[in-house]
Design a protein around this motif. Structure first.
Motif, short mmCIF file in Angstrom:
data_model
loop_
_atom_site.label_atom_id
_atom_site.label_comp_id
_atom_site.label_asym_id
_atom_site.label_seq_id
_atom_site.Cartn_x
_atom_site.Cartn_y
_atom_site.Cartn_z
N VAL A 154 36.06 31.83 48.03
CA VAL A 154 37.52 31.66 47.52
C VAL A 154 37.75 30.66 46.79
CG1 VAL A 154 38.19 33.34 49.34
CG2 VAL A 154 38.21 30.82 49.87
N GLU A 155 37.50 29.40 46.91
CA GLU A 155 37.79 28.16 46.15
C GLU A 155 37.19 28.53 44.86
OE1 GLU A 155 39.68 25.48 46.30
OE2 GLU A 155 39.85 25.18 48.44
N LEU A 156 35.93 28.93 44.49
CA LEU A 156 35.46 28.95 43.38
C LEU A 156 35.89 30.20 42.46
CD1 LEU A 156 31.53 28.48 43.56
CD2 LEU A 156 33.09 27.11 42.43
N LEU A 157 36.16 31.56 42.99
CA LEU A 157 37.08 32.60 42.61
C LEU A 157 38.21 31.98 41.93
CD1 LEU A 157 36.08 35.49 45.01
CD2 LEU A 157 35.29 35.06 42.66
N TYR A 158 38.92 31.31 42.71
CA TYR A 158 40.18 30.95 42.21
C TYR A 158 40.30 29.77 41.28
CZ TYR A 158 45.24 29.35 42.22
OH TYR A 158 46.25 28.85 41.77
N ALA A 159 39.43 28.94 41.53
CA ALA A 159 39.31 27.65 40.95
C ALA A 159 38.72 28.02 39.22
CB ALA A 159 38.28 26.52 41.50
N SER A 160 37.97 28.82 39.17
CA SER A 160 37.18 29.23 38.01
C SER A 160 37.58 30.52 37.22
CB SER A 160 35.74 29.25 38.20
OG SER A 160 35.43 30.29 38.99
N GLY A 161 38.26 31.42 38.00
CA GLY A 161 38.55 32.77 37.50
C GLY A 161 37.24 33.68 36.98
N ILE A 162 36.19 33.41 37.44
CA ILE A 162 35.08 34.14 37.18
C ILE A 162 34.96 35.36 38.06
CG2 ILE A 162 33.67 32.26 36.69
CD1 ILE A 162 32.31 32.17 39.33
N ARG A 163 34.13 36.25 37.49
CA ARG A 163 34.20 37.47 37.93
C ARG A 163 33.29 37.71 39.50
NH1 ARG A 163 33.01 38.36 32.38
NH2 ARG A 163 34.73 39.58 31.27
N VAL A 164 33.41 38.57 40.14
CA VAL A 164 32.75 38.70 41.48
C VAL A 164 31.06 38.90 41.20
CG1 VAL A 164 32.78 41.22 41.68
CG2 VAL A 164 32.36 39.71 43.63
N GLY A 165 30.66 39.41 40.25
CA GLY A 165 29.44 39.43 39.85
C GLY A 165 28.55 38.39 39.43
N GLU A 166 29.47 37.61 38.60
CA GLU A 166 29.26 36.16 38.22
C GLU A 166 28.96 35.38 39.24
OE1 GLU A 166 31.47 36.84 33.73
OE2 GLU A 166 32.21 35.50 35.38
N LEU A 167 29.94 35.32 40.34
CA LEU A 167 29.77 34.47 41.36
C LEU A 167 28.38 34.72 42.06
CD1 LEU A 167 31.37 32.63 43.21
CD2 LEU A 167 32.07 34.49 44.70
N CYS A 168 28.12 36.15 42.32
CA CYS A 168 27.01 36.42 43.27
C CYS A 168 26.00 35.95 42.29
CB CYS A 168 27.00 37.71 43.49
SG CYS A 168 28.38 38.46 44.68
#
Length: 313
Positions: free
Chosen positions: A155-169
């Motif tokens: 949750v921290e990275l998704l919100y901090a960076s705004g990256i897509r879920v596929g990019e996160l994975c």
């Protein structure tokens, strides 16, 4: 090459064009597997319609009237505007390829028009709600449980960076530059960009790498940054579950998917005064118009800028 379903009712001459088009997308299109699958489905539907109008139809029989008639049938069957818009885009890509490969001498979709898809914005967290969500994730990780530490990073990275879920994975360990606090992200079309993240996300990452990941890592982990409970690279379904459970634990917060955290990040950047082109770069949009549609600025922010900038405010 991915082969078509042999039971599909598509004459072989037309099926060959579909197969070779799909192969072209896989080798040269720079598109995701999901996009390629959607294009194949759309073009198959068109070619099946062409075959239904004439059992001896060839690709040269594909003309503007057939395209318009096929789209009209989609609308009549209740297809959503977004679906019709996507199918139109798929067909334009296909007919353009037919012309470039000299299978057609002109592009029948050149004059094809369709209604634009409505662009709907997902729910977004208020800034205070976002802080509560992050605090909820931090509190859950306080006991240093490996899964809780991972969930906080998500949750921290998704919100901090705004990256897509596929990019996160898809992030690997060497995609993290802890010293500069930036991520190396591979986005749509295999385009690489650098995205910053803040101190709280850095702290969550450090805790995960020191006290979380080593306990979940296995022979199947490879370089993956985020792991599932069995040690393999985490998948998008798991991330969606984490986001849903974390956000809904905050009273009054809307039920969000990972895309909602991405949208929240972009919205809060704009409300904080970030330039639209900076947000475009962070989100990885190729067009500024996409960013303008994707993000929105609060009325309060618009009024503040107007009062500051307009001589007659």
């Amino acid at each position: 090459m991915t082969r078509d379903d042999p039971n599909a009712a598509l004459p072989r001459p037309l099926a060959v064009h579909l197969e070779e088009f799909a192969e072209h997308l896989e080798l040269h299109g720079g598109r995701s597997k999901h996009t390629i699958r959607a294009y194949r489905t759309d073009v198959r539907s068109l070619l099946e319609y062409l075959a239904a109008t004439n059992s001896d139809a060839h690709i040269a029989d594909l003309d503007l009237d057939i395209l318009r008639s096929w789209l009209a049938r989609q609308v009549a069957s209740g297809a959503a505007r977004t679906t019709v818009a996507r199918r139109t885009s798929s067909v334009r890509t296909f007919t353009g390829w037919l012309v470039r490969t000299e299978r057609l001498d002109h592009d029948p979709a050149a004059r094809l028009a369709s209604a634009r898809a409505h662009r709907t914005l997902p729910a977004v967290l208020h800034a205070e709600q976002a802080l509560e969500v992050m605090e909820s994730a931090r509190s859950g990780a306080a006991q240093l449980d490996p899964v809780a530490l991972r969930d906080r990073v998500i949750v921290e990275l998704l919100y901090a960076s705004g990256i897509r879920v596929g990019e996160l994975c898809g992030l690997d360990l060497d995609d993290i530059d802890a010293e500069r606090r930036v991520l190396r992200v591979i986005g749509k079309g295999d385009k690489e960009r650098t995205v910053p993240y803040g101190v709280p996300a850095a702290e969550a990452l450090d805790s995960w790498l020191r006290s979380g990941r080593p306990h979940l890592a296995s022979a199947t982990s490879g370089p993956a940054l985020l792991l599932g409970k069995r040690g393999g690279r985490i998948d998008q379904r798991q991330v969606r579950t984490v986001v849903h459970e974390t956000v809904t634990a905050v009273p009054g917060a809307p039920d969000l998917a990972p895309h909602g955290l991405r949208h929240s990040a972009a919205t809060h950047l704009l409300e904080g005064g970030a330039d639209l082109r900076v947000v475009q770069e962070v989100l990885g949009h190729s067009s500024l118009a996409t960013t303008q549609l994707y993000t929105h600025v609060s009325v309060a922010r618009l009024r503040a800028v107007h009062e500051q900038a307009h001589p007659r405010a």
